[in-house]
Design an enzyme around this catalytic site. Structure first.
Site, short mmCIF file in Angstrom:
data_model
loop_
_atom_site.label_atom_id
_atom_site.label_comp_id
_atom_site.label_asym_id
_atom_site.label_seq_id
_atom_site.Cartn_x
_atom_site.Cartn_y
_atom_site.Cartn_z
N THR A 63 -21.36 9.32 5.59
CA THR A 63 -20.58 10.35 6.27
C THR A 63 -20.50 11.68 5.51
O THR A 63 -20.48 11.69 4.27
CB THR A 63 -19.14 9.83 6.51
N GLU A 99 -17.93 13.18 5.19
CA GLU A 99 -16.66 13.18 4.47
C GLU A 99 -16.88 13.03 2.96
O GLU A 99 -15.99 13.36 2.16
CB GLU A 99 -15.75 12.06 4.98
N TYR A 133 -10.57 7.08 2.93
CA TYR A 133 -11.77 6.75 3.73
C TYR A 133 -13.03 7.21 2.99
O TYR A 133 -13.99 6.45 2.82
CB TYR A 133 -11.67 7.42 5.10
N LYS A 173 -16.18 5.12 1.44
CA LYS A 173 -17.55 5.37 1.90
C LYS A 173 -18.48 5.77 0.75
O LYS A 173 -19.68 5.56 0.81
CB LYS A 173 -17.55 6.43 3.00
P1 NAP Z 1 -15.71 3.54 15.78
O1 NAP Z 1 -15.89 3.95 17.20
O2 NAP Z 1 -14.37 3.64 15.15
O3 NAP Z 1 -16.24 2.04 15.65
C1 NAP Z 1 -15.99 1.27 14.50
C2 NAP Z 1 -16.54 -0.13 14.71
O4 NAP Z 1 -16.27 -0.92 13.54
C3 NAP Z 1 -15.89 -0.88 15.89
O5 NAP Z 1 -16.88 -1.64 16.53
C4 NAP Z 1 -14.91 -1.80 15.18
O6 NAP Z 1 -14.61 -2.97 15.89
C5 NAP Z 1 -15.73 -2.16 13.94
N1 NAP Z 1 -14.92 -2.75 12.88
C6 NAP Z 1 -13.87 -2.21 12.23
N2 NAP Z 1 -13.38 -3.06 11.32
C7 NAP Z 1 -14.14 -4.18 11.40
C8 NAP Z 1 -14.14 -5.44 10.72
N3 NAP Z 1 -13.23 -5.72 9.77
N4 NAP Z 1 -15.08 -6.36 11.06
C9 NAP Z 1 -15.98 -6.11 12.02
N5 NAP Z 1 -16.04 -4.94 12.71
C10 NAP Z 1 -15.12 -3.99 12.39
O7 NAP Z 1 -16.72 4.36 14.84
P2 NAP Z 1 -18.00 5.25 15.22
O8 NAP Z 1 -17.56 6.64 15.52
O9 NAP Z 1 -18.84 4.50 16.19
O10 NAP Z 1 -18.72 5.32 13.80
C11 NAP Z 1 -19.67 4.32 13.42
C12 NAP Z 1 -19.81 4.35 11.90
O11 NAP Z 1 -20.25 5.65 11.48
C13 NAP Z 1 -18.55 4.11 11.10
O12 NAP Z 1 -18.90 3.41 9.94
C14 NAP Z 1 -18.05 5.49 10.73
O13 NAP Z 1 -17.28 5.43 9.57
C15 NAP Z 1 -19.36 6.19 10.54
N6 NAP Z 1 -19.37 7.64 10.80
C16 NAP Z 1 -18.94 8.13 11.99
C17 NAP Z 1 -19.02 9.48 12.26
C18 NAP Z 1 -18.58 10.05 13.59
O14 NAP Z 1 -18.43 11.28 13.67
N7 NAP Z 1 -18.45 9.25 14.63
C19 NAP Z 1 -19.56 10.34 11.29
C20 NAP Z 1 -20.01 9.80 10.09
C21 NAP Z 1 -19.93 8.45 9.85
P3 NAP Z 1 -13.34 -3.04 16.93
O15 NAP Z 1 -13.86 -2.47 18.23
O16 NAP Z 1 -13.06 -4.48 16.98
O17 NAP Z 1 -12.25 -2.21 16.34
O1 F7E Z 2 -10.59 15.32 12.57
C1 F7E Z 2 -8.32 18.19 12.36
C2 F7E Z 2 -8.31 17.19 11.22
O2 F7E Z 2 -10.02 12.96 13.14
C3 F7E Z 2 -11.37 16.49 12.53
C4 F7E Z 2 -14.64 10.32 11.74
O3 F7E Z 2 -15.60 9.92 12.70
O4 F7E Z 2 -15.79 12.36 11.29
C5 F7E Z 2 -14.56 11.82 11.70
O5 F7E Z 2 -13.53 12.19 10.80
C6 F7E Z 2 -10.54 17.64 11.98
C7 F7E Z 2 -9.75 17.31 10.72
O6 F7E Z 2 -12.40 13.59 12.48
C8 F7E Z 2 -5.87 17.05 14.76
O7 F7E Z 2 -7.33 17.54 10.25
C9 F7E Z 2 -6.40 18.92 13.80
O8 F7E Z 2 -9.82 18.38 9.80
O9 F7E Z 2 -11.55 14.25 14.67
P1 F7E Z 2 -11.09 13.98 13.30
P2 F7E Z 2 -12.71 13.56 10.92
O10 F7E Z 2 -11.51 13.42 10.10
O11 F7E Z 2 -13.61 14.71 10.65
C10 F7E Z 2 -16.25 11.96 9.98
C11 F7E Z 2 -17.58 12.58 9.73
C12 F7E Z 2 -16.21 10.49 9.80
O12 F7E Z 2 -16.99 9.94 9.02
C13 F7E Z 2 -15.06 9.75 10.37
O13 F7E Z 2 -15.38 8.37 10.54
O14 F7E Z 2 -9.60 18.00 12.98
N1 F7E Z 2 -7.26 17.96 13.35
N2 F7E Z 2 -5.55 18.36 14.66
C14 F7E Z 2 -6.96 16.79 13.94
N3 F7E Z 2 -7.54 15.56 13.84
C15 F7E Z 2 -7.01 14.57 14.61
N4 F7E Z 2 -7.57 13.34 14.56
N5 F7E Z 2 -5.91 14.77 15.41
C16 F7E Z 2 -5.32 15.99 15.53
O15 F7E Z 2 -4.34 16.15 16.27
#
Ligand code: NAP
Ligand code: F7E
Length: 369
Positions: free
Chosen positions: A129, A131, A153, A157
């Protein structure tokens, strides 16, 4: 030719659902890990259940034995480790669980592959990520930018990133990290900022919600479309050597800009007034009943103890070496896709709730048996 067998952890998540569709279309046998919960909630993959090449298995990232047994049974040629406690804000509330799943969980997957002697035949993709860049040390960020994780987080990671690299070097395994910047979609969890905004804009436009409360409106993100990003996960594993890649669009916007555009697509034009916690989004034009009303306000409840505020990715390596196009879906198209979906969802939820109310009334009056 040997069959491609993929094992996806996190199959029920946003990315897991798109990746399953992508791999099934490529002819893969796809296996996904699900975990037991009191309510079966598998909305994102419900349409795939029953597909001949799609199989679900109970296991948990916190349970080594379940992973060892499953990897032995499935004999995957590719593992996509997407499972994580993926919400940054939640990681401040549940840091130990986040570390167990997001850090040690990666180690468990690697060891499950080694225990089954599959290290020479099974490639592993790790969902890393942006992050990791956290309190950023340069903009835009590329594969050489130093990491500075800035949440529990991100720290978890970071372990995942390094243990993948370590096993690649120590045991000559084909394991890689995709350093993915934020990617969103109509399947995004409802508490991430983009989906929270698109759902609220739809509800406010249809008279179902009065105001949307957000945290830091100045935060900058490089937002892409999840459907485009899963292709890259696959491309990383098809590359001739195991390497890590930044996946991003190369375009940056604030949370405020996302909200302005989302409300625009919901038929509401906003102007912004005030600063910091006093900032408000006020309706300039749109449904008559809303004009002049505050529909977006700031709440400190959504501020984070440490917030990552300047993410901007440089996808040059992925573009040049994987042939991936970071601009398949623009920011403008992404917001439009999400708002269109949520406008329809809110309208459909309304019809369903009216039907439920009518049915209850008819039943009470004995009009329906
Ligand atoms: P998500 O929608 O939150 O999905 C997370 C998945 O992990 C769900 O299927 C969840 O299962 C499963 N999970 C959580 N804890 C578990 C456990 N203890 N055992 C088995 N499964 C478990 O996340 P996403 O947005 O698809 O992201 C996929 C991956 O990419 C994650 O690792 C995230 O950290 C990473 N990532 C995401 C982004 C982004 O912008 N989306 C960016 C960078 C990296 P349940 O449905 O049962 O909860
Ligand atoms: O926040 C700001 C918040 O929760 C984005 C995950 O998929 O991407 C995701 O993490 C920004 C932050 O995503 C609200 O403070 C303002 O600066 O949508 P977010 P995230 O934290 O960037 C990364 C790449 C991952 O890896 C993670 O798994 O938006 N923000 N107001 C808010 N965020 C939330 N959630 N809610 C608010 O009301």
């Amino acid at each position: 030719m040997s069959k491609n067998i993929a094992l996806i952890t996190g199959v029920t998540g946003q990315d897991g659902s798109y990746l399953s569709e992508f791999l099934l279309a490529k002819g893969y046998e796809v296996h996904g890990i699900i975990r037991r919960s009191s309510v079966d909630f598998r909305e994102r993959i419900a349409h795939l259940e029953g597909t001949p090449n799609f199989h679900l298995h109970y296991a948990d990232m916190g349970d080594s034995m379940s992973l060892v047994k499953l990897v032995g049974k499935v004999q995957p040629t590719e593992i996509y480790n997407l499972a994580a406690q993926s919400h940054v804000q939640v990681s401040f509330d549940a840091p130990e669980f986040t570390a167990d799943v997001d850090a040690v969980g990666v180690l468990r997957v690697l060891e499950a592959v080694r225990t089954n002697h599959l290290e020479k035949t099974c490639k592993i993709y790790q969902a890393s990520t942006s992050e990791l860049y956290g309190k950023v040390e340069e903009v835009p960020q590329n594969e050489k930018t130093p990491f500075h994780p800035y949440s529990p987080y991100a720290v978890a990671k970071l372990y995942g990133f390094w243990i993948i690299k370590e096993y690649r070097e120590a045991y000559d395994m084909f394991c890689c990290s995709g350093i993915l910047f934020n990617h969103e979609s109509e399947r995004r969890g409802e508490t991430f900022v983009t989906r929270k905004i698109t759902l609220a804009a739809a509800r406010i436009a249809q008279g179902k919600q009065e105001c949307l409360y957000l945290g830091n409106l100045d935060s900058l993100r490089d937002w892409g479309y999840a459907k485009d990003y899963v292709e890259c996960m696959w491309l990383i594993l098809q590359h001739d050597k195991p390497e890590d890649f930044v996946i991003a669009t190369g375009v940056q916007h604030t949370v405020r800009e996302f909200a302005t555009l989302a409300f625009h697509h919901a038929g509401i034009e906003l102007r912004w007034e005030g600063e910091g916690v006093n900032e408000k989004g006020i309706v300039v034009s749109g449904p008559a009943a809303l004009v002049g009303k505050t529909v977006v306000a700031v709440s400190e409840d959504f501020y984070r103890p440490t917030d990552v505020v300047n993410l901007w990715g440089d996808p040059t390596k992925a573009k040049n070496e994987l042939g991936w196009n970071p601009q398949t879906t623009s920011f403008e198209q992404l917001v439009q896709i999400m708002v269109k979906h949520d406008m329809e969802k809110v309208a459909a939820d309304h019809v369903a709730s009216v039907m439920r109310t009518n049915l209850a009334e008819y039943l009470e009056k004995g009009l329906v048996k």
